[in-house]
Scaffold this motif. Sequence first.
Motif, mmCIF file in Angstrom:
data_model
loop_
_atom_site.group_PDB
_atom_site.id
_atom_site.type_symbol
_atom_site.label_atom_id
_atom_site.label_comp_id
_atom_site.label_asym_id
_atom_site.label_seq_id
_atom_site.Cartn_x
_atom_site.Cartn_y
_atom_site.Cartn_z
ATOM 1 N N ALA A 1 46.170 -13.898 37.651
ATOM 2 C CA ALA A 1 46.449 -12.605 37.025
ATOM 3 C C ALA A 1 47.041 -11.664 38.066
ATOM 4 C CB ALA A 1 45.170 -12.009 36.441
ATOM 5 N N ARG A 2 48.233 -11.142 37.763
ATOM 6 C CA ARG A 2 48.867 -10.162 38.668
ATOM 7 C C ARG A 2 48.318 -8.784 38.351
ATOM 8 N NH1 ARG A 2 55.305 -9.230 38.616
ATOM 9 N NH2 ARG A 2 54.846 -8.820 36.402
ATOM 10 N N ASN A 3 47.569 -8.248 39.293
ATOM 11 C CA ASN A 3 47.013 -6.908 39.096
ATOM 12 C C ASN A 3 48.108 -5.863 39.291
ATOM 13 O OD1 ASN A 3 45.156 -4.924 38.591
ATOM 14 N ND2 ASN A 3 44.132 -5.057 40.574
ATOM 15 N N ASP A 4 48.072 -4.840 38.451
ATOM 16 C CA ASP A 4 49.113 -3.808 38.469
ATOM 17 C C ASP A 4 48.761 -2.738 39.500
ATOM 18 O OD1 ASP A 4 51.083 -1.972 38.016
ATOM 19 O OD2 ASP A 4 50.351 -1.354 36.034
ATOM 20 N N PHE A 5 49.488 -2.740 40.603
ATOM 21 C CA PHE A 5 49.305 -1.708 41.619
ATOM 22 C C PHE A 5 50.466 -0.720 41.605
ATOM 23 C CE2 PHE A 5 46.399 -4.900 43.221
ATOM 24 C CZ PHE A 5 45.351 -4.140 43.701
ATOM 25 N N GLY A 6 51.308 -0.806 40.574
ATOM 26 C CA GLY A 6 52.420 0.124 40.457
ATOM 27 C C GLY A 6 53.598 -0.205 41.353
ATOM 28 N N GLY A 7 53.632 -1.399 41.910
ATOM 29 C CA GLY A 7 54.734 -1.797 42.786
ATOM 30 C C GLY A 7 55.912 -2.333 41.994
ATOM 31 N N PRO A 8 56.878 -2.948 42.674
ATOM 32 C CA PRO A 8 58.032 -3.526 41.984
ATOM 33 C C PRO A 8 57.600 -4.539 40.931
ATOM 34 C CG PRO A 8 58.376 -3.503 44.354
ATOM 35 C CD PRO A 8 56.941 -3.122 44.128
ATOM 36 N N ALA A 9 58.219 -4.447 39.753
ATOM 37 C CA ALA A 9 57.848 -5.328 38.638
ATOM 38 C C ALA A 9 58.664 -6.611 38.701
ATOM 39 C CB ALA A 9 58.048 -4.611 37.311
ATOM 40 N N HIS A 10 58.312 -7.488 39.607
ATOM 41 C CA HIS A 10 59.008 -8.766 39.703
ATOM 42 C C HIS A 10 58.742 -9.574 38.438
ATOM 43 C CE1 HIS A 10 59.677 -7.913 43.923
ATOM 44 N NE2 HIS A 10 58.381 -7.714 44.093
ATOM 45 N N PRO A 11 59.747 -10.284 37.936
ATOM 46 C CA PRO A 11 59.499 -11.174 36.796
ATOM 47 C C PRO A 11 58.404 -12.171 37.139
ATOM 48 C CG PRO A 11 61.851 -10.950 37.212
ATOM 49 C CD PRO A 11 61.147 -10.304 38.370
ATOM 50 N N LEU A 12 57.622 -12.522 36.133
ATOM 51 C CA LEU A 12 56.506 -13.428 36.384
ATOM 52 C C LEU A 12 56.979 -14.781 36.920
ATOM 53 C CD1 LEU A 12 54.046 -12.750 33.404
ATOM 54 C CD2 LEU A 12 53.756 -12.170 35.815
ATOM 55 N N GLU A 13 58.175 -15.196 36.508
ATOM 56 C CA GLU A 13 58.665 -16.483 36.999
ATOM 57 C C GLU A 13 58.906 -16.447 38.506
ATOM 58 O OE1 GLU A 13 58.724 -19.490 35.631
ATOM 59 O OE2 GLU A 13 57.590 -18.400 34.109
ATOM 60 N N GLN A 14 59.342 -15.256 39.018
ATOM 61 C CA GLN A 14 59.495 -15.121 40.471
ATOM 62 C C GLN A 14 58.138 -15.203 41.167
ATOM 63 O OE1 GLN A 14 61.680 -11.703 41.800
ATOM 64 N NE2 GLN A 14 63.553 -12.241 40.694
ATOM 65 N N VAL A 15 57.146 -14.587 40.543
ATOM 66 C CA VAL A 15 55.792 -14.649 41.112
ATOM 67 C C VAL A 15 55.291 -16.090 41.096
ATOM 68 C CG1 VAL A 15 53.415 -13.831 40.882
ATOM 69 C CG2 VAL A 15 55.324 -12.285 40.378
ATOM 70 N N ARG A 16 55.559 -16.800 40.002
ATOM 71 C CA ARG A 16 55.138 -18.204 39.907
ATOM 72 C C ARG A 16 55.790 -19.042 41.009
ATOM 73 N NH1 ARG A 16 52.897 -21.433 36.137
ATOM 74 N NH2 ARG A 16 52.839 -19.748 34.612
ATOM 75 N N ASP A 17 57.073 -18.801 41.239
ATOM 76 C CA ASP A 17 57.768 -19.545 42.290
ATOM 77 C C ASP A 17 57.197 -19.206 43.664
ATOM 78 O OD1 ASP A 17 59.373 -20.723 40.405
ATOM 79 O OD2 ASP A 17 61.055 -19.341 40.693
#
Length: 227
Positions: free
Chosen positions: A130-146
């Motif tokens: 789970a990506r917690n929302d800290f108000g930072g850049p909203a990277h697409p989830l697929e980028q986070v997965r990679d």
Amino acid sequence: MEASADNGLKIVVVGGFGVGKTTMIHSVSEIRPLSTEETITRAGETVDDVSAVPGKSQTTVAFDFGRITLSARTVLYLFGAPGQERFWYLWDRLFTGALGAVVLVDTRRIDDSWYAIDRLERLGTPFIVARNDFGGPAHPLEQVRDALDLAPHIPLVDCDARSRDSGKRVLITLVEHIKSLYLAEDPQVIERVRAARSPYAAEGAAGTPQEQVTAPAVTAPAPELTQ
């Protein structure tokens, strides 16, 4: 909690230092959470890297504990693991008897998540991220997965650890993931369900205040889910 609840599932919330584990357990727990937070001292600042979490004044030194009822039959017992490296030796005890885990991620410090993911994979523990929302850049989830090198079948969701509804959705996603693995006859998950017991009987739960809750035994193979 319904007296008929027969799925008492032990869930571990894990992740890096200051990623929101205590906040999430406090926001979703229906009982007064047990916390072991202590004030960060000047001496502690030389041990734990607080540069990435400015303003953080307290830290978990053992574990957090809370409880949430998902349905008439399903109750989750939540254990939050300390994120500092000096407390990683506690994780084995906290993971004992756990049916699944939530890995909280702060995308500004994504490297801090790798140890938790690697350890859960080695243990064969079902988990979601789970990506917690800290108000930072909203990277697409697929980028986070990679970036996390996360397998395609592992759920990755957004959340706000401060929100009860958001935290509950994360937990429901985890239970659904465990259920899908069970129905797919994943041998490790089947063994975990069979071996699961009351978290208070689990070695890792030693010392939890039993007077606050009554933990049911785990007997049902697949938990019922409600939104």
